[in-house]
Scaffold this motif. Structure first.
Motif, PDB file in Angstrom:
ATOM      1  N   MET A  47       0.930  -1.057   0.085  1.00 28.21           N
ATOM      2  CA  MET A  47       0.023   0.064  -0.063  1.00 28.21           C
ATOM      3  C   MET A  47       0.870   1.245  -0.102  1.00 28.21           C
ATOM      4  N   GLU A  53      -1.570   5.328   6.725  1.00 31.54           N
ATOM      5  CA  GLU A  53      -0.494   4.300   7.183  1.00 31.54           C
ATOM      6  C   GLU A  53       0.359   4.830   8.466  1.00 31.54           C
ATOM      7  N   TYR A 236      -6.368  -4.615   6.820  1.00 29.18           N
ATOM      8  CA  TYR A 236      -6.321  -4.279   5.167  1.00 29.18           C
ATOM      9  C   TYR A 236      -6.492  -5.350   4.323  1.00 29.18           C
ATOM     10  N   ALA A 249      -2.472  -6.548   8.574  1.00 32.66           N
ATOM     11  CA  ALA A 249      -1.164  -7.622   9.098  1.00 32.66           C
ATOM     12  C   ALA A 249      -0.931  -7.410  10.642  1.00 32.66           C
ATOM     13  N   ARG A 292       9.336  -6.172   9.898  1.00 28.98           N
ATOM     14  CA  ARG A 292       9.335  -4.793   9.409  1.00 28.98           C
ATOM     15  C   ARG A 292      10.785  -4.503  10.523  1.00 28.98           C
ATOM     16  N   ARG A 316       6.698   0.469   8.709  1.00 27.67           N
ATOM     17  CA  ARG A 316       5.557   0.169   7.978  1.00 27.67           C
ATOM     18  C   ARG A 316       5.539   0.561   6.278  1.00 27.67           C
TER      19      ARG A 316
END
Ligand code: GLY
Length: 348
Positions: A47, A53, A236, A249, A292, A316
């Motif tokens: 995304m 975000e 999402y 996630a 991440r 992210r």
């Protein structure tokens, strides 16, 4: 190792983008990674959604996200032309929806913030949400339509970057680099995501686990990217052209643990089903977990550090920030203006 102008350690989206951009500016480039694109980039949904975000109190990160979003269409176009591989950049709109009254109140605050920034965002009633995306549940209370958010397939991007890098004369070596000693290159770049501190001890980057699912449905099952807050937790659903839906996630602080757990899968499916009930009919094609690279202030480190360049800690926003990060690091090689001063490792 053969000497190159640039030696990049890490074949995630950041390292690959830097390597490709450096090669297109005429530098000789070597990139080392045992399995390029196989870790956080492989897990990522792709995304390109800077406002929804990031936590919207994080204005420096938001500014960087918006600047990188602006670069994405040209970056994707050039990459597709250079590699011959389509990267599925889509901009059919993102609906952000709320499940209960508290979720709706949170979304209203987000809308007010987006409007203050002058971003194009439309407030939708529950009925308008379902007109925009017919698969949404009748229980959806309301939402926002963000027309400017984009998304891309990061697996395709990683594949395209490898191809484009090689087409531009760059070299990929499938090796794990365990130490910076004995590397002879004009510029060494550490872009090894959550593993970067093993090369640069003291770099405050930690792994933040994200479990993610891939469902397979009929093409066009969802026409838009759907983001939701369900009783306070975020989920999402990102559709691909071939009928794949990526559901993500989790956010877990468990060190270097990449197990997919029953609880993680359950929570994602539970929340996704509240918003799009029809997903229960789709095939569960893949479960995966990535790490991440988190930092204390959620900003990446991009700049000179300990005699090398670092481009890591994108947390992210790795896919979103890739074009800007690549331009910033390559500009640094040429002594040009710093495009990401907020991200200087000097703040460590
Ligand atoms: N960028 C989406 C995530 O980190 O889950």
């Amino acid at each position: 190792m053969n000497a190159s102008d640039v030696f990049v350690i890490g074949g995630g989206i950041a390292g690959l983008s830097i390597a490709w951009r450096a090669a297109t500016r005429g530098l000789t480039v070597t990139l080392a990674d045992p399995d390029p694109g196989a870790r956080a980039t492989r897990a990522s949904a792709g995304m390109l959604a800077p406002v929804s975000e990031v936590t919207y109190t994080e204005e420096p990160l938001l500014r960087l996200g918006l600047a990188s979003l602006e670069r994405w269409p040209a970056f994707a176009g050039e990459l597709e032309a250079a590699s011959g591989i389509p990267v599925d950049l889509r901009g059919d709109g993102t609906v952000e929806v709320a499940y209960d009254a508290d979720d709706l109140a949170q979304l209203d605050e987000l809308a007010a913030f987006e409007e203050k920034l002058g971003l194009r965002v439309e407030r939708l009633t529950g009925r308008q949400c379902r007109q925009a995306e017919p698969m949404l549940s009748p229980n959806v209370r309301g939402g926002l339509l963000a027309r400017d958010d984009l998304w891309v397939n990061p697996r395709r991007v990683a594949q395209a970057l490898q191809q484009a890098l090689q087409n531009a004369g760059g070299r990929i070596v499938r090796e794990r680099i365990a130490s910076l000693d004995d590397l002879s290159a004009g510029h060494v770049v550490v872009a090894a995501g959550a593993w970067s501190p093993s090369l640069l001890p003291g770099l405050p980057i930690r792994p933040v686990k994200g479990q993610i699912l891939r469902l397979r449905g009929p093409r066009g099952f969802l026409s838009k990217c759907v983001r939701a807050t369900v009783r306070g937790s975020e989920v999402y659903l990102v559709p691909r052209d071939d009928g794949e839906i990526v559901v993500g996630a989790t956010m877990e602080e468990l060190g270097f643990d990449t197990r997919v757990t029953a609880g993680g899968v359950y929570e994602l499916l539970r929340d996704a089903r509240e918003i799009v009930p029809g997903i229960t009919e789709l095939d569960l094609a893949e479960t995966f977990a990535g790490l991440r690279p988190g930092t204390p202030d959620n900003l990446p480190y991009v700049g000179r550090h300990g005699g090398v360049w670092v481009a890591a800690g994108h947390h992210r926003a790795g896919v979103l920030l890739a074009p800007l990060t690549a331009d910033a690091v390559v500009a640094g090689f040429f002594g040009e203006a710093d495009l990401m001063p907020e991200c200087s490792p000097a703040r460590i």
